[in-house]
Design a protein around this motif. Structure first.
Motif, PDB file in Angstrom:
ATOM      1  N   ALA A 244       0.839  -1.200   0.000  1.00 21.58           N
ATOM      2  CA  ALA A 244       0.000   0.000   0.000  1.00 21.58           C
ATOM      3  C   ALA A 244       0.869   1.244   0.000  1.00 21.58           C
ATOM      4  O   ALA A 244       1.511   1.564   0.990  1.00 21.58           O
ATOM      5  CB  ALA A 244      -0.911   0.004   1.228  1.00 21.58           C
ATOM      6  N   THR A 245       0.915   1.926  -1.126  1.00 28.09           N
ATOM      7  CA  THR A 245       1.705   3.150  -1.218  1.00 28.09           C
ATOM      8  C   THR A 245       0.837   4.342  -0.821  1.00 28.09           C
ATOM      9  O   THR A 245      -0.190   4.189  -0.188  1.00 28.09           O
ATOM     10  CB  THR A 245       2.253   3.315  -2.639  1.00 28.09           C
ATOM     11  N   GLY A 246       1.262   5.525  -1.217  1.00 33.17           N
ATOM     12  CA  GLY A 246       0.661   6.747  -0.714  1.00 33.17           C
ATOM     13  C   GLY A 246      -0.802   6.949  -1.039  1.00 33.17           C
ATOM     14  O   GLY A 246      -1.354   6.390  -1.976  1.00 33.17           O
ATOM     15  N   ASN A 247      -1.413   7.799  -0.209  1.00 30.49           N
ATOM     16  CA  ASN A 247      -2.776   8.243  -0.464  1.00 30.49           C
ATOM     17  C   ASN A 247      -2.808   9.114  -1.718  1.00 30.49           C
ATOM     18  O   ASN A 247      -1.785   9.630  -2.157  1.00 30.49           O
ATOM     19  CB  ASN A 247      -3.275   9.073   0.718  1.00 30.49           C
ATOM     20  N   VAL A 248      -3.995   9.306  -2.261  1.00 31.75           N
ATOM     21  CA  VAL A 248      -4.133  10.232  -3.375  1.00 31.75           C
ATOM     22  C   VAL A 248      -3.706  11.623  -2.903  1.00 31.75           C
ATOM     23  O   VAL A 248      -3.997  12.038  -1.780  1.00 31.75           O
ATOM     24  CB  VAL A 248      -5.579  10.238  -3.911  1.00 31.75           C
ATOM     25  N   ALA A 249      -2.968  12.335  -3.762  1.00 29.35           N
ATOM     26  CA  ALA A 249      -2.409  13.640  -3.380  1.00 29.35           C
ATOM     27  C   ALA A 249      -3.483  14.723  -3.358  1.00 29.35           C
ATOM     28  O   ALA A 249      -4.241  14.877  -4.318  1.00 29.35           O
ATOM     29  CB  ALA A 249      -1.298  14.038  -4.346  1.00 29.35           C
ATOM     30  N   THR A 250      -3.528  15.480  -2.282  1.00 28.54           N
ATOM     31  CA  THR A 250      -4.518  16.546  -2.151  1.00 28.54           C
ATOM     32  C   THR A 250      -4.437  17.517  -3.316  1.00 28.54           C
ATOM     33  O   THR A 250      -5.456  17.919  -3.887  1.00 28.54           O
ATOM     34  CB  THR A 250      -4.312  17.296  -0.829  1.00 28.54           C
ATOM     35  N   GLU A 251      -3.208  17.884  -3.706  1.00 29.83           N
ATOM     36  CA  GLU A 251      -3.058  18.877  -4.778  1.00 29.83           C
ATOM     37  C   GLU A 251      -3.576  18.357  -6.116  1.00 29.83           C
ATOM     38  O   GLU A 251      -4.133  19.125  -6.921  1.00 29.83           O
ATOM     39  CB  GLU A 251      -1.608  19.358  -4.893  1.00 29.83           C
ATOM     40  N   ASP A 252      -3.423  17.052  -6.367  1.00 35.26           N
ATOM     41  CA  ASP A 252      -3.949  16.478  -7.614  1.00 35.26           C
ATOM     42  C   ASP A 252      -5.474  16.489  -7.615  1.00 35.26           C
ATOM     43  O   ASP A 252      -6.110  16.776  -8.630  1.00 35.26           O
ATOM     44  CB  ASP A 252      -3.451  15.048  -7.807  1.00 35.26           C
ATOM     45  N   VAL A 253      -6.062  16.159  -6.468  1.00 37.85           N
ATOM     46  CA  VAL A 253      -7.525  16.155  -6.363  1.00 37.85           C
ATOM     47  C   VAL A 253      -8.070  17.572  -6.508  1.00 37.85           C
ATOM     48  O   VAL A 253      -9.045  17.810  -7.238  1.00 37.85           O
ATOM     49  CB  VAL A 253      -7.976  15.542  -5.024  1.00 37.85           C
ATOM     50  N   VAL A 254      -7.452  18.520  -5.816  1.00 34.29           N
ATOM     51  CA  VAL A 254      -7.906  19.917  -5.890  1.00 34.29           C
ATOM     52  C   VAL A 254      -7.828  20.426  -7.324  1.00 34.29           C
ATOM     53  O   VAL A 254      -8.778  21.055  -7.827  1.00 34.29           O
ATOM     54  CB  VAL A 254      -7.079  20.815  -4.950  1.00 34.29           C
TER      55      VAL A 254
END
Length: 303
Positions: A244-254
């Motif tokens: 399990a790698t990183g969560n989805v990036a906030t900046e990409d979602v925004v």
């Protein structure tokens, strides 16, 4: 397309993003990271967790984080068990996150309890927390796939979620813990949960292990979901979920949401400043798409 006007992002970087970081991040850097994220417009955030420092040493400064970072926004503290809950109740924080895995094997490896045993422990605790004025968020792990058992039956997810809703939780954060879900999986599960559990706040939590997180978020938007967990810089990973790698990036979602005309209340430039501030303290590179593009443009402009 069925798109909302506004979406709420729950920032999990300071807790979920840093919990598995091999470098010991200084407390002052964590506090600065949190305050910078709040400055960007984040209104809901997982600050830290009361877990055993033996198993998750990164969270050993939880009390200091809480003392310095509580404000009028909604700040969650994660507690895995009765001991952790008692510690949260000794603070001024009134927003708590509990968690349980749909998969028995995952839950056993995570907190040494079966899912049924976790339920038996948590339901009385939830009722006690609600009587004491807490906002209760329950994180449902391995809702799509388990690293040990494979594909998870959506009915099992619904049954577990229903137990928590009936016990009085305010929010369910339903997670693709190892990043194996696809948009069809996501749409189908969250459509089911929205239909069957209309009274609870429903949040989707995606890891970007296989690069599917943004597509899954888009599918959830179509299903009527307007709350998503995300982590600045794409930081994160579960120590009890191999691969399990990183969560989805906030900046990409925004960026994606803003490009579609969906409001988040978050300032992207300030968000990148928060990522810049924590970058030097983490062991892995920041790989979010929007961050890399912004860094490339910055280098070109300085030539």
């Amino acid at each position: 397309m069925n798109l909302p006007e506004k979406v709420t992002l729950i920032e999990v970087g300071p807790r979920d993003g840093l919990q598995n970081e091999s470098n010991q991040v200084p407390t002052e850097a964590k506090i600065s990271f949190i305050k910078s994220l709040k400055k960007a417009g984040i209104q809901e955030m997982e600050l830290t967790s009361f877990v055993s420092p033996k198993w998750v040493p990164q969270m050993k400064d939880a009390s200091e984080i809480i003392e310095n970072c509580l404000d009028e926004t909604r700040n969650y503290v994660l507690a895995p068990n009765r001991k952790g809950v008692d510690r949260v109740m000794e603070t001024e924080c009134k927003n708590i996150a509990l968690f349980v895995g749909v998969s028995e094997t995952f839950n056993k490896k995570n907190i040494n309890k079966t899912t049924k045993e976790s339920l038996e422990e948590l339901i009385p605790i939830i009722k006690e927390l609600k009587e004491n004025g807490f906002f209760v968020r329950t994180c449902i792990s391995t809702a799509f796939y388990c690293p040990y058992e494979g594909k998870v039956d959506p009915k099992n997810v619904l049954d577990l979620c229903r137990e928590f809703v009936e016990s009085g939780v305010d929010e369910l954060s339903v997670a693709d813990t190892i990043g194996m879900a696809n948009p069809k999986d996501s749409y189908n599960l969250f459509s089911l949960l929205k239909k069957e559990l209309p009274s609870v706040l429903l949040t989707a939590h995606f890891h970007d292990t296989r690069g599917m997180a943004l597509a899954n978020i888009f599918a959830c938007l179509q299903a009527g979901v307007t709350r998503f967990d995300s982590s600045a810089g794409g930081l994160g990973g579960c120590p009890f979920a191999p691969g399990a790698t990183g969560n989805v990036a906030t900046e990409d979602v925004v960026y994606m949401l803003h490009q579609m005309g969906i409001q988040t209340g978050i300032n992207l430039d300030q968000l990148l400043e928060a990522v810049d501030g924590i970058k030097e303290y983490v062991s892995r590179p920041i790989e979010s798409k929007y961050y890399r593009v912004s860094q490339s443009r910055e280098k070109q402009n300085t030539k």
